[in-house]
Enzyme design. Structure first.
Site, PDB file in Angstrom:
ATOM      1  N   TYR A  54      99.467 195.369  54.179  1.00  0.00           N
ATOM      2  CA  TYR A  54      99.552 194.913  55.560  1.00  0.00           C
ATOM      3  C   TYR A  54     100.460 193.703  55.680  1.00  0.00           C
ATOM      4  O   TYR A  54     100.349 192.735  54.925  1.00  0.00           O
ATOM      5  CB  TYR A  54      98.159 194.549  56.107  1.00  0.00           C
ATOM      6  CG  TYR A  54      98.206 193.938  57.483  1.00  0.00           C
ATOM      7  CD1 TYR A  54      98.456 194.734  58.598  1.00  0.00           C
ATOM      8  CD2 TYR A  54      98.036 192.569  57.674  1.00  0.00           C
ATOM      9  CE1 TYR A  54      98.524 194.180  59.869  1.00  0.00           C
ATOM     10  CE2 TYR A  54      98.093 192.003  58.933  1.00  0.00           C
ATOM     11  CZ  TYR A  54      98.340 192.811  60.028  1.00  0.00           C
ATOM     12  OH  TYR A  54      98.421 192.263  61.277  1.00  0.00           O
ATOM     13  N   HIS A  84     106.355 188.193  69.934  1.00  0.00           N
ATOM     14  CA  HIS A  84     105.160 187.365  70.071  1.00  0.00           C
ATOM     15  C   HIS A  84     105.442 186.043  70.790  1.00  0.00           C
ATOM     16  O   HIS A  84     104.505 185.352  71.199  1.00  0.00           O
ATOM     17  CB  HIS A  84     104.542 187.094  68.701  1.00  0.00           C
ATOM     18  CG  HIS A  84     103.784 188.262  68.143  1.00  0.00           C
ATOM     19  ND1 HIS A  84     104.304 189.541  68.091  1.00  0.00           N
ATOM     20  CD2 HIS A  84     102.524 188.359  67.622  1.00  0.00           C
ATOM     21  CE1 HIS A  84     103.414 190.363  67.561  1.00  0.00           C
ATOM     22  NE2 HIS A  84     102.324 189.679  67.277  1.00  0.00           N
ATOM     23  N   ASN A 197     100.476 183.225  61.958  1.00  0.00           N
ATOM     24  CA  ASN A 197      99.087 183.657  61.827  1.00  0.00           C
ATOM     25  C   ASN A 197      98.212 182.479  61.394  1.00  0.00           C
ATOM     26  O   ASN A 197      97.781 182.398  60.249  1.00  0.00           O
ATOM     27  CB  ASN A 197      98.997 184.800  60.814  1.00  0.00           C
ATOM     28  CG  ASN A 197      97.959 185.824  61.218  1.00  0.00           C
ATOM     29  OD1 ASN A 197      96.906 185.458  61.725  1.00  0.00           O
ATOM     30  ND2 ASN A 197      98.247 187.089  61.003  1.00  0.00           N
ATOM     31  N   TYR A 283      68.313 154.278  84.364  1.00  0.00           N
ATOM     32  CA  TYR A 283      68.687 155.045  83.173  1.00  0.00           C
ATOM     33  C   TYR A 283      70.160 154.858  82.808  1.00  0.00           C
ATOM     34  O   TYR A 283      70.517 154.815  81.626  1.00  0.00           O
ATOM     35  CB  TYR A 283      68.421 156.531  83.386  1.00  0.00           C
ATOM     36  CG  TYR A 283      66.972 156.944  83.332  1.00  0.00           C
ATOM     37  CD1 TYR A 283      65.943 156.014  83.274  1.00  0.00           C
ATOM     38  CD2 TYR A 283      66.628 158.295  83.343  1.00  0.00           C
ATOM     39  CE1 TYR A 283      64.619 156.395  83.236  1.00  0.00           C
ATOM     40  CE2 TYR A 283      65.302 158.702  83.304  1.00  0.00           C
ATOM     41  CZ  TYR A 283      64.298 157.752  83.254  1.00  0.00           C
ATOM     42  OH  TYR A 283      62.989 158.139  83.216  1.00  0.00           O
ATOM     43  N   ARG A 286      70.023 151.510  80.936  1.00  0.00           N
ATOM     44  CA  ARG A 286      69.136 151.441  79.775  1.00  0.00           C
ATOM     45  C   ARG A 286      69.435 152.521  78.737  1.00  0.00           C
ATOM     46  O   ARG A 286      69.273 152.319  77.527  1.00  0.00           O
ATOM     47  CB  ARG A 286      67.693 151.568  80.275  1.00  0.00           C
ATOM     48  CG  ARG A 286      66.645 151.393  79.228  1.00  0.00           C
ATOM     49  CD  ARG A 286      65.250 151.169  79.818  1.00  0.00           C
ATOM     50  NE  ARG A 286      65.028 151.716  81.124  1.00  0.00           N
ATOM     51  CZ  ARG A 286      64.084 152.617  81.422  1.00  0.00           C
ATOM     52  NH1 ARG A 286      63.297 153.093  80.470  1.00  0.00           N
ATOM     53  NH2 ARG A 286      63.925 153.035  82.656  1.00  0.00           N
ATOM     54  N   PHE A 331      91.892 183.508  60.266  1.00  0.00           N
ATOM     55  CA  PHE A 331      92.673 183.041  61.409  1.00  0.00           C
ATOM     56  C   PHE A 331      91.832 182.892  62.675  1.00  0.00           C
ATOM     57  O   PHE A 331      92.298 182.361  63.681  1.00  0.00           O
ATOM     58  CB  PHE A 331      93.810 184.025  61.703  1.00  0.00           C
ATOM     59  CG  PHE A 331      93.326 185.455  61.750  1.00  0.00           C
ATOM     60  CD1 PHE A 331      92.569 185.920  62.819  1.00  0.00           C
ATOM     61  CD2 PHE A 331      93.609 186.328  60.714  1.00  0.00           C
ATOM     62  CE1 PHE A 331      92.091 187.214  62.859  1.00  0.00           C
ATOM     63  CE2 PHE A 331      93.139 187.644  60.754  1.00  0.00           C
ATOM     64  CZ  PHE A 331      92.391 188.086  61.825  1.00  0.00           C
ATOM     65  N   GLU A 417      91.988 193.843  67.839  1.00  0.00           N
ATOM     66  CA  GLU A 417      91.541 192.454  67.945  1.00  0.00           C
ATOM     67  C   GLU A 417      90.533 192.386  69.092  1.00  0.00           C
ATOM     68  O   GLU A 417      90.835 191.939  70.193  1.00  0.00           O
ATOM     69  CB  GLU A 417      92.744 191.538  68.156  1.00  0.00           C
ATOM     70  CG  GLU A 417      93.706 191.620  66.974  1.00  0.00           C
ATOM     71  CD  GLU A 417      95.070 191.030  67.239  1.00  0.00           C
ATOM     72  OE1 GLU A 417      95.264 190.399  68.305  1.00  0.00           O
ATOM     73  OE2 GLU A 417      95.967 191.205  66.393  1.00  0.00           O
TER      74      GLU A 417
END
Length: 512
Positions: A54, A84, A197, A283, A286, A331, A417
């Site tokens: 791959y 990409h 990646n 509050y 404090r 990744f 994915e």
């Protein structure tokens, strides 16, 4: 720091800050070159063997089962980068892009990505020649890492795409390389995939945010103490023995800070034994260390996550020393996405409780004899009324931004994915929350200073005197209304910068 040397064991958070925000030169150690060369030899052996692996001899994502002929594998890597680099929107800040590039060099330098040393050297050249790729803000889903942002960086190595000009304008990358005397590189098998990646974008933003949050959480103790002092609050809730019985370390540190910040104050002395005051403060006064302290503990958790990621191999596939090339899921940005969301929640609440103290300071029914809206002539003048409006609007925005990004996921790449982290979005909105927190603390600083000025002739604490001095030129003395926006900008600069904290620490010692 003038040089950052990248070893095959990684880099530090300080290294990232020195390159992202400073002018440090990046150097690859000889051992790093050797580690990458050894890893590349394994990939070259796979290439010659002809077996399918791959990212080396196949396509990507849903195309992982598509075999690529040897003569087209370099073309495959270039096509990957071009396709990409598909982000849209405004460019990411220079510091984020520089952090991202350095972290990608760091990942390659670990010697598990199978790239030639010249690929890492080309990224180093961009950093050292101050060439910053134009990286659009939208495009990453946080798995498989920050694909689109990193692709926009890698495209510049090919002499394509865009870079940030001197004034933030968009310029052609080819022109920038030529002007710097650099040449585009040609990618070999696996190198395009190794360039994109990873979780480097979200990790870079998280490291910058950690640094900023640490400073802001300390300043939150300062502004809380100023507000408490101006409202004639009690210092007793911050005694160390009261926090030893609930041993959260951040809470103890914050309480110790506030207690020390309130010492040596004539304002505090004026009412210490006054029975007319409430037995218990509200509050927001404090419980200041309980909220800020929890944020500090959250920051410690996030710092731990980032430190682990800094020594992690984040790539797919990875080249193991025994010659195997294995697919991983490293990744996936879930650890960073969760951490970013958690810190955003904490920072949002630090800002929210600060706004509540501002509101009390401005309310004549609760501010213990301070004039309405901290104006000596309220009615004709509105004082800091609208500054609190601004703070309230920012608190509301931070609450929207505190909604976690990491619980969202949209499947991509033909369902290959099918779960993504949204870690990029988590880190990006965290930075917005912290920028907003700077503004909220600036409003509290301004209100606290104005309140202490109105307590004259009583002299405030050393921290109060330092704050009045730091903001005095911009804020002036209490009086008729002025154009308030520049004053608030000056207060933001005081909160963001190191000078006020340094001035206070010269008087009372280091803040925890």
């Amino acid at each position: 720091m003038t040089n950052v040397t990248i070893q095959p064991t990684g880099i530090t958070a300080d290294d990232v800050l020195a390159v992202a925000r400073g002018t440090a030169t990046v150097v690859l150690a000889p051992a790093t070159i050797d580690a990458m060369a050894t890893s590349r030899a394994i990939v070259d052996g796979i290439e010659s063997s002809g077996r399918p692996v791959y990212g080396v001899s196949t396509g990507f994502g849903a195309l992982a089962n598509t075999f690529i002929a040897p003569e087209r594998r370099a073309e495959l890597q270039h096509a990957l980068i071009r396709s990409h680099a598909a982000g849209v929107g405004a460019p990411m800040p220079r510091e984020v892009v520089r952090a991202m590039m350095l972290l990608r060099v760091r990942s390659l330098a670990l010697g598990r990505s199978g790239v030639r040393p010249l690929v890492a050297e080309a990224l180093v050249d961009l950093l050292n020649h101050d060439i910053t790729p134009w990286v659009p803000e939208h495009g990453s889903l946080g798995a498989s890492g920050d694909l689109a942002p990193l692709a926009h960086c890698a495209l510049v190595l090919l002499g394509e795409g865009w870079v940030l000009g001197p004034a933030g304008e968009r310029q052609d990358a080819a022109d920038a390389l030529t002007a710097a005397g650099l040449k585009p590189i040609e990618l070999a098998a696996k190198e395009g995939l190794a360039l994109i990646n990873g979780t480097d974008g979200m990790l870079g933003m998280l490291l910058l945010a950690i640094h900023d949050a640490a400073h802001l959480f300390a300043m939150a103790d300062v502004t809380a103490a100023l507000a408490i002092e101006a409202m004639l609050g009690s210092e007793r809730p911050f005694l160390p023995e009261l926090h030893a019985i609930r041993p959260h370390p951040g809470q103890a540190a914050s309480a110790a800070n506030i207690h020390r910040l309130l010492q040596d104050s004539r304002v505090m002395d004026s009412h210490r034994d006054d029975l007319a005051h409430a037995v218990q403060d509200a509050y927001s006064m404090r419980c200041a260390p309980q909220v800020a302290g929890a944020a500090r503990d959250t920051l410690d958790f996030v710092r731990t996550v980032a430190a682990r990621e800094l020594v992690s191999v984040v790539d797919n596939p990875v080249v193991l020393p025994d010659g195997r090339v294995e697919s991983t899921g490293n990744f996936h940005g879930a650890p960073l996405g969760f951490a970013g969301d958690f810190l955003a929640i904490a920072a949002a609440e630090v800002g929210a409780i600060a706004e509540r103290r501002v509101d009390r300071l401005l309310d004549v029914t609760r501010s213990r004899e301070l004039p309405a809206f901290l104006s000596p002539d309220a009615g004709v003048n509105s004082g800091l009324m609208i500054a609190q409006y601004t703070a309230a609007g920012i608190v509301a925005e931070n609450r929207r931004l505190a909604a976690p990004a990491s619980v969202d996921s949209l499947p991509t790449s033909g369902m290959q994915e099918d779960h993504v982290s949204m870690g990029w979005a988590a880190a990006k909105k965290l930075r917005t929350v912290l920028d907003n927190l700077t503004s909220l603390l600036a409003v509290e600083l301004l209100a606290g200073v104005r309140g202490l000025q109105l307590r004259a002739p009583l002299e405030p604490s050393p921290a109060g005197r330092a704050a009045v001095a730091a903001l005095g030129a911009a804020a002036g003395e209490p009086g008729p209304d002025v154009f308030l926006a520049p004053v608030m900008e000056a207060a933001r600069a005081v909160i963001a910068g190191p000078e006020l904290r340094a001035a206070i620490e010269r008087e009372i010692g280091p803040l925890g």
